[in-house]
Scaffold this motif. Structure first.
Motif, short mmCIF file in Angstrom:
data_model
loop_
_atom_site.label_atom_id
_atom_site.label_comp_id
_atom_site.label_asym_id
_atom_site.label_seq_id
_atom_site.Cartn_x
_atom_site.Cartn_y
_atom_site.Cartn_z
N MET A 37 0.81 -1.23 0.00
CA MET A 37 0.00 0.00 0.00
C MET A 37 0.84 1.28 0.00
O MET A 37 0.49 2.24 -0.68
CB MET A 37 -0.95 0.02 1.20
CG MET A 37 -2.11 -0.94 1.10
SD MET A 37 -3.23 -0.56 -0.27
CE MET A 37 -4.01 0.94 0.32
N SER A 38 1.93 1.31 0.73
CA SER A 38 2.71 2.55 0.82
C SER A 38 3.26 2.98 -0.53
O SER A 38 3.51 4.17 -0.75
CB SER A 38 3.85 2.41 1.83
OG SER A 38 4.81 1.49 1.36
N LYS A 39 3.41 2.06 -1.47
CA LYS A 39 3.91 2.41 -2.81
C LYS A 39 2.90 3.26 -3.59
O LYS A 39 3.26 3.90 -4.57
CB LYS A 39 4.25 1.15 -3.60
CG LYS A 39 5.41 0.37 -3.00
CD LYS A 39 5.79 -0.80 -3.86
CE LYS A 39 6.91 -1.59 -3.27
NZ LYS A 39 8.14 -0.87 -3.06
N THR A 45 2.20 12.34 2.02
CA THR A 45 0.76 12.13 2.06
C THR A 45 0.20 12.35 3.45
O THR A 45 0.82 11.99 4.45
CB THR A 45 0.42 10.69 1.62
OG1 THR A 45 0.82 10.51 0.28
CG2 THR A 45 -1.06 10.38 1.76
N THR A 46 -1.00 12.91 3.49
CA THR A 46 -1.78 12.95 4.71
C THR A 46 -3.00 12.05 4.49
O THR A 46 -3.70 12.18 3.50
CB THR A 46 -2.26 14.37 5.04
OG1 THR A 46 -1.11 15.20 5.24
CG2 THR A 46 -3.13 14.39 6.28
N GLU A 59 6.94 3.59 6.13
CA GLU A 59 6.84 2.64 7.26
C GLU A 59 5.56 2.87 8.05
O GLU A 59 4.88 1.92 8.43
CB GLU A 59 8.06 2.76 8.19
CG GLU A 59 9.38 2.53 7.54
CD GLU A 59 9.93 3.78 6.84
OE1 GLU A 59 9.53 4.93 7.15
OE2 GLU A 59 10.76 3.60 5.93
N ILE A 60 5.23 4.14 8.30
CA ILE A 60 4.02 4.45 9.07
C ILE A 60 2.78 4.06 8.28
O ILE A 60 1.85 3.48 8.84
CB ILE A 60 4.01 5.94 9.46
CG1 ILE A 60 5.11 6.19 10.50
CG2 ILE A 60 2.65 6.38 9.99
CD1 ILE A 60 5.36 7.64 10.83
N ILE A 61 2.77 4.35 6.98
CA ILE A 61 1.63 3.97 6.14
C ILE A 61 1.48 2.46 6.09
O ILE A 61 0.39 1.92 6.25
CB ILE A 61 1.78 4.57 4.73
CG1 ILE A 61 1.59 6.10 4.81
CG2 ILE A 61 0.77 3.96 3.76
CD1 ILE A 61 1.93 6.82 3.53
N PHE A 65 -1.88 0.30 7.52
CA PHE A 65 -2.70 -0.60 6.73
C PHE A 65 -2.55 -2.06 7.17
O PHE A 65 -3.53 -2.81 7.19
CB PHE A 65 -2.42 -0.45 5.23
CG PHE A 65 -3.04 0.78 4.65
CD1 PHE A 65 -4.42 0.88 4.49
CD2 PHE A 65 -2.26 1.86 4.27
CE1 PHE A 65 -5.00 2.02 3.97
CE2 PHE A 65 -2.83 3.01 3.75
CZ PHE A 65 -4.21 3.09 3.59
N ASN A 66 -1.35 -2.47 7.55
CA ASN A 66 -1.14 -3.85 7.98
C ASN A 66 -1.84 -4.16 9.30
O ASN A 66 -2.11 -5.33 9.59
CB ASN A 66 0.35 -4.18 8.08
CG ASN A 66 0.97 -4.44 6.73
OD1 ASN A 66 0.29 -4.76 5.76
ND2 ASN A 66 2.28 -4.30 6.66
#
Length: 137
Positions: A37-39, A45-46, A59-61, A65-66
């Motif tokens: 998803m982070s890709k 991004t917010t 990493e945070i994104i 999602f994970n």
């Protein structure tokens, strides 16, 4: 020579094609390849997820999602429109508005609305610059 109306129609058609293609990739990745998803997001991004702000790098994104339960999305509507160059200077930008149904594993299905601001980074790769998700009802 194309008229202003023709130019606008062409811009709307291009925005619609980009939004539809991106949405297909986005929700398939969300449901089946969450670790990627982070890709789909730009570096700054917010994300506003049902009122909660998620901001940070890949990493945070990815962690965000994970940590969500497995999902299955069904889209009911998708609207796209080009956005003025003033929103993100120098980049083609598209607003995508999605409504649908999401079923989180272990929970009942819920209606949702999601708004993306997509930018064509480098002129060719669509990335989410802003993401606002909200459960409806």
């Amino acid at each position: 020579m194309a008229s202003k109306a023709d130019a606008l129609r062409n811009a709307v058609d291009q925005a619609t094609q980009a939004g539809e293609e991106f949405s297909n990739v986005y929700y398939e990745t969300f449901d089946k390849r969450r670790h990627l998803m982070s890709k789909l997001y730009s570096a700054n991004t917010t994300i506003v997820w049902n009122g909660n702000v998620v901001k940070g790098g890949p990493e945070i994104i990815t962690d965000f999602f994970n940590n969500l339960p497995a999902t299955e999305h069904t889209l009911y509507s998708l609207d796209c429109q080009p956005v003025s160059d003033q929103a993100i200077p120098g980049q083609t930008t598209v607003l995508v508005v999605v409504e649908g149904l999401v079923k989180f594993d272990g929970h009942k299905a819920e209606h949702f609305s999601q708004n993306f601001l997509l930018t064509a980074e480098g002129g060719k790769v669509w990335k989410v610059a802003s993401d606002c998700f909200r459960f409806i009802g």
